[in-house]
Write a protein that holds these residues in place. Structure first.
Motif, mmCIF file in Angstrom:
data_model
loop_
_atom_site.group_PDB
_atom_site.id
_atom_site.type_symbol
_atom_site.label_atom_id
_atom_site.label_comp_id
_atom_site.label_asym_id
_atom_site.label_seq_id
_atom_site.Cartn_x
_atom_site.Cartn_y
_atom_site.Cartn_z
ATOM 1 N N GLU A 148 -8.113 3.888 6.878
ATOM 2 C CA GLU A 148 -7.620 3.274 8.116
ATOM 3 C C GLU A 148 -6.609 2.089 8.010
ATOM 4 N N VAL A 149 -6.665 1.338 7.262
ATOM 5 C CA VAL A 149 -5.846 0.442 6.977
ATOM 6 C C VAL A 149 -4.324 0.656 6.635
ATOM 7 N N ALA A 150 -4.519 1.951 5.795
ATOM 8 C CA ALA A 150 -3.186 2.528 5.391
ATOM 9 C C ALA A 150 -2.371 3.308 6.437
ATOM 10 N N GLU A 151 -3.309 4.140 7.060
ATOM 11 C CA GLU A 151 -2.917 4.865 8.202
ATOM 12 C C GLU A 151 -2.371 3.995 9.256
ATOM 13 N N LEU A 163 1.466 -1.401 -0.989
ATOM 14 C CA LEU A 163 0.686 -0.660 0.120
ATOM 15 C C LEU A 163 -0.886 -0.453 -0.396
ATOM 16 N N LEU A 164 -1.035 -0.154 -1.766
ATOM 17 C CA LEU A 164 -2.344 0.087 -2.396
ATOM 18 C C LEU A 164 -3.125 -1.250 -2.367
ATOM 19 N N SER A 182 2.880 5.941 -6.164
ATOM 20 C CA SER A 182 1.496 6.314 -5.936
ATOM 21 C C SER A 182 1.327 6.560 -4.460
ATOM 22 N N MET A 183 0.487 7.372 -3.899
ATOM 23 C CA MET A 183 0.163 7.707 -2.639
ATOM 24 C C MET A 183 -1.156 7.720 -2.395
ATOM 25 N N ILE A 184 -1.640 7.454 -1.104
ATOM 26 C CA ILE A 184 -3.421 7.357 -0.702
ATOM 27 C C ILE A 184 -3.628 8.657 0.129
ATOM 28 N N VAL A 185 -4.667 9.259 -0.427
ATOM 29 C CA VAL A 185 -5.280 10.552 0.247
ATOM 30 C C VAL A 185 -5.904 9.870 1.480
ATOM 31 N N THR A 186 -5.605 10.470 2.775
ATOM 32 C CA THR A 186 -6.324 9.876 3.893
ATOM 33 C C THR A 186 -6.604 11.215 4.675
ATOM 34 N N TYR A 194 2.086 6.929 2.092
ATOM 35 C CA TYR A 194 2.879 5.975 1.014
ATOM 36 C C TYR A 194 4.032 5.196 1.438
ATOM 37 N N HIS A 195 4.334 4.284 0.840
ATOM 38 C CA HIS A 195 5.733 3.739 1.075
ATOM 39 C C HIS A 195 6.570 3.972 -0.187
ATOM 40 N N THR A 196 7.732 4.405 0.598
ATOM 41 C CA THR A 196 8.936 4.845 -0.542
ATOM 42 C C THR A 196 9.415 4.017 -1.296
ATOM 43 N N GLY A 197 9.284 2.671 -1.127
ATOM 44 C CA GLY A 197 9.933 1.616 -1.813
ATOM 45 C C GLY A 197 11.385 1.688 -1.568
ATOM 46 N N PRO A 198 12.161 0.694 -2.060
ATOM 47 C CA PRO A 198 13.784 0.630 -1.557
ATOM 48 C C PRO A 198 14.236 1.991 -2.200
ATOM 49 N N ILE A 199 15.220 2.420 -1.112
ATOM 50 C CA ILE A 199 15.938 3.513 -1.211
ATOM 51 C C ILE A 199 17.131 3.219 -1.368
#
Length: 319
Positions: free
Chosen positions: A123-126, A146-147, A252-256, A265-270
């Protein structure tokens, strides 16, 4: 503590009950449920609704007897337990046993607590994915941030103060984790292991646990491998990549999602032709990720960059 008379007959009927609980009970402060005694009846069977307990106790119906259980806190202390008028002293002792790389008390032993953590973590990640860039907490600047943020907030007590501080009026009123809450832990705010290895008592004093851990450390020292089959992922699990072509950068990514059908997920700097941007939050259907135009991001066993599905070590009982 004060005994609670909440049964069908109030406090009437204690005389027919026989309470077998030691005068002094010593338990590890490990967050687990411990059976400490039993209640029987002189005539007929004892029933849960006829037994009154105080504090951290719980009762189970075991045939014609009633089992008495106590949930340990995670901090050492002395307490009282009252069972049908009988008072016992309960000593919760410091516990240094290990469950992998974490102290025993840190692993969530109750299935309801593990589910509560998963629900809040996703929920927090979403919610972070729904926020506009200017509203996103400043600490979320890459995938590991994010994690860490979602992990920490999932373990708080979600009371009115938490809602007000987060500006989260739209968040659901889910049950919070009961075993322990952040930051009221024996190791304070340092939730993440900074190096791999089995837990030893000195880890609590030498900086092994800290507030910061990068993606590489999170996967190596704070989570355990589940599978390289994405079909085994559950909501609240983690997906890790190691981009071999880019100096072994970890991501990393979070399964929701209700059925684990999304990733956040957050892409990080691009880096763009016009310079570097802060990056952004993204939510993607897992089915779409499987067909990502860049094969490096497909969570399939044939992709050498895909490390697999991982699960937080505090969910170790969900193996």
């Amino acid at each position: 503590m004060v005994a609670l008379c909440a049964g069908l007959g109030g406090c009437v009927g204690w005389s027919r009950l026989q309470v077998s609980v030691p005068e002094t009970v010593a338990l590890a402060a490990d967050g687990r449920m411990h059976r400490v005694g039993v209640v029987t009846a002189r005539r007929g069977g004892a029933r849960v609704e006829d037994v009154w307990v105080s504090g951290r106790a719980a009762l189970t119906q075991d045939g014609e007897t009633v089992g008495v259980w106590v949930r340990s806190p995670v901090l050492a202390r002395v307490d009282q337990l009252v069972v049908a008028g009988r008072v016992a002293r309960v000593e919760f002792l410091e516990d240094d046993r290990a469950e992998g790389g974490f102290p025993e008390w840190m692993v969530l032993h109750d299935a309801a607590d593990r589910e509560a953590f998963r629900r809040w973590f996703t929920e927090v990640a979403e919610r972070a994915a729904d926020l506009s860039p200017d509203k996103l907490p400043k600490e979320i600047g890459d995938c590991s941030a994010l994690l860490r943020y979602s992990f920490r907030e999932a373990l708080r007590e979600h009371d009115d103060k938490w809602y007000a501080g987060l500006g989260a009026e739209e968040m659901p009123g889910l049950r919070s984790v009961a075993q322990w809450t952040y930051p009221n832990t024996p190791i304070g705010t340092g939730l993440f292991r900074t190096r791999a290895g089995s837990f030893v008592a000195s880890d609590l004093r030498d900086g092994t646990f800290a507030q910061f851990a990068d993606a590489k450390t999170l996967v190596a020292a704070n989570a355990f491998f589940v599978s390289r089959d994405i079909g085994r992922a559950r909501a609240g699990d983690l997906i890790f990549y190691r981009l071999l072509e880019e100096t072994s950068q970890y991501h990393s990514m979070i399964v929701t999602g209700t059925h684990g059908e999304w990733v956040v997920y957050h892409t990080g700097p691009i880096t763009t032709p016009h310079g570097k941007t802060p990056g952004e939050m993204r939510r993607v259907l897992l089915a779409d990720l499987m067909k990502h135009p860049d094969p490096r991001w497909r969570p399939v066993a044939a992709n050498a960059n895909f490390l697999g599905v991982y699960r937080w070590d505090i969910l170790d009982d969900d193996r």
